[in-house]
Design a protein around this motif. Structure first.
Motif, mmCIF file in Angstrom:
data_model
loop_
_atom_site.group_PDB
_atom_site.id
_atom_site.type_symbol
_atom_site.label_atom_id
_atom_site.label_comp_id
_atom_site.label_asym_id
_atom_site.label_seq_id
_atom_site.Cartn_x
_atom_site.Cartn_y
_atom_site.Cartn_z
ATOM 1 N N ILE A 209 9.531 -2.373 -8.769
ATOM 2 C CA ILE A 209 8.238 -2.262 -8.574
ATOM 3 C C ILE A 209 7.451 -3.519 -9.211
ATOM 4 N N PHE A 210 6.424 -3.643 -8.228
ATOM 5 C CA PHE A 210 5.543 -5.212 -8.527
ATOM 6 C C PHE A 210 4.234 -5.055 -8.092
ATOM 7 N N HIS A 211 3.478 -5.727 -8.461
ATOM 8 C CA HIS A 211 1.931 -5.872 -7.696
ATOM 9 C C HIS A 211 1.855 -7.059 -7.021
ATOM 10 N N GLN A 212 0.763 -6.781 -5.825
ATOM 11 C CA GLN A 212 0.580 -7.884 -5.027
ATOM 12 C C GLN A 212 -1.143 -7.984 -4.759
ATOM 13 N N VAL A 213 -1.470 -9.138 -4.214
ATOM 14 C CA VAL A 213 -2.822 -9.271 -4.064
ATOM 15 C C VAL A 213 -2.750 -10.003 -2.742
#
Length: 345
Positions: A209-213
């Motif tokens: 799980i990780f976050h992107q922009v």
């Protein structure tokens, strides 16, 4: 019983002073108890002549009522005094207890900083569902059928991946860009922050799980130079005005040409250190010109419009910003780690 006795007792009642509840109770018993002085006068009232009963009866009732009212008044004063004495036990001039404040999560801090920078550049913010379909995640983004990302070893599928348009957990926020191209009027200038999922082993450098922009700009006559300038402005806002960037050729199914972007190391200023592994550069994002097939899949005329897209991992930027070497720290909710970001509230 005489009128003088009654008046003397009335004056004594009016002058009564008591400070404690015990003193008040003793006064009540003395005047109004079964053997109290006022009670005794009512017993003597039986012996009064009939022509004087009315006069003495009124005076005795007034005395009894006055005594009862006095007792209640003394009780109220005593309770107020007790409350005041209790309050005075606290030193109101002392400073209050300081309660520990929480802090915002470092990923949230960096995500909002990234989004805030692009807002200043005129980008809108768009979000989409985390549970997506194959069309928006892969097909509309020009992923070939045999691409490894479309297999179960790389992607979390909700339904069987051999179905037509299966449901899955999105592997990037590029699917939000597809939805924007399908629904928004041109020109389009958006950033798409969000959480994404990939079937990877958890380690210091990777997580499932990780976050992107991700960002997207589509208009007439958009060029590679426009993309380079936008990324350079972002890098200098994020890492400092002296930051430089370099682009390395790369490949992504949905952009052509594509590039990986590095920034000059803000720790050693390009001289080489253990953070940049001696190169003087740090990788921050991938980018490229939107492939004409992607534009056409969303109903945009690729002969009239062009655009660029870019994407970055929020945890990656946070690791560079604060020199955090273990990606797992962002997900374990260790209060000792999170307390380091209290000043970033």
């Amino acid at each position: 019983m005489t009128r003088e006795q009654i008046e003397a007792l009335k004056a004594e009642v009016e002058a009564l002073q008591c400070k404690t509840e015990q003193e008040i109770e003793e006064a009540r018993v003395r005047f109004l108890g079964k053997k109290g002085e006022i009670t005794r006068l009512f017993e003597e009232f039986r012996t009064v002549d009939k022509d004087q009963k009315k006069e003495f009866g009124q005076v005795l009732n007034q005395l009894k009522n006055a005594a009862a009212a006095k007792i209640e008044e003394l009780k109220a004063v005593a309770q107020t005094f007790a409350a005041s004495a209790s309050a005075s036990a606290y030193d109101l001039t002392k400073p209050g207890d300081s309660y520990p404040l929480g802090s915002r999560h470092p990923v949230s801090i960096v995500r909002e900083e990234i989004v805030g920078i692009f807002r200043k550049f005129g980008y809108d913010v768009a979000e989409g569902p985390e549970v997506e379909d194959d069309w928006h995640v892969f097909e509309a983004l020009n992923f070939p059928p045999e691409h490894p990302a479309r297999e179960m070893q790389d992607t979390f599928f909700v339904t069987d991946n051999d179905q037509k348009n299966p449901i899955l957990l999105r592997t990037h926020t590029s699917c939000v860009q597809v939805r924007c191209m399908e629904t928004m009027k041109l020109p389009i200038r958006v950033v798409c922050p969000g959480r994404v999922f990939r079937n990877e082993a958890i380690s210091a450098r990777a997580h499932c799980i990780f976050h992107q922009v991700e960002g997207l700009y589509i208009d007439e006559n958009v060029t590679f130079a426009d993309m380079k300038q936008a990324i350079l402005l972002f890098a200098r806002e994020m890492f400092g005005p002296e930051t430089e960037i370099r682009m390395r050729p790369s490949y992504f199914p949905f952009t052509e040409p594509s590039a990986e972007v590095d920034v000059s190391c803000n720790i050693c200023h390009g001289k080489g250190c253990n953070i940049c592994k001696g190169t003087g550069w740090l990788e921050i994002l991938g980018c490229g010109m939107v492939d004409p097939n992607v534009l056409e899949a969303s109903g945009i005329d690729s002969k009239k419009y062009s655009g660029f897209a870019f994407g970055m991992g929020v945890e990656r930027i946070a690791m560079l910003k604060w020199q955090v070497k273990d990606l797992r720290n962002y997900f374990e909710n260790d209060l000792r780690f999170l307390k380091e970001f209290e000043t970033n509230i």
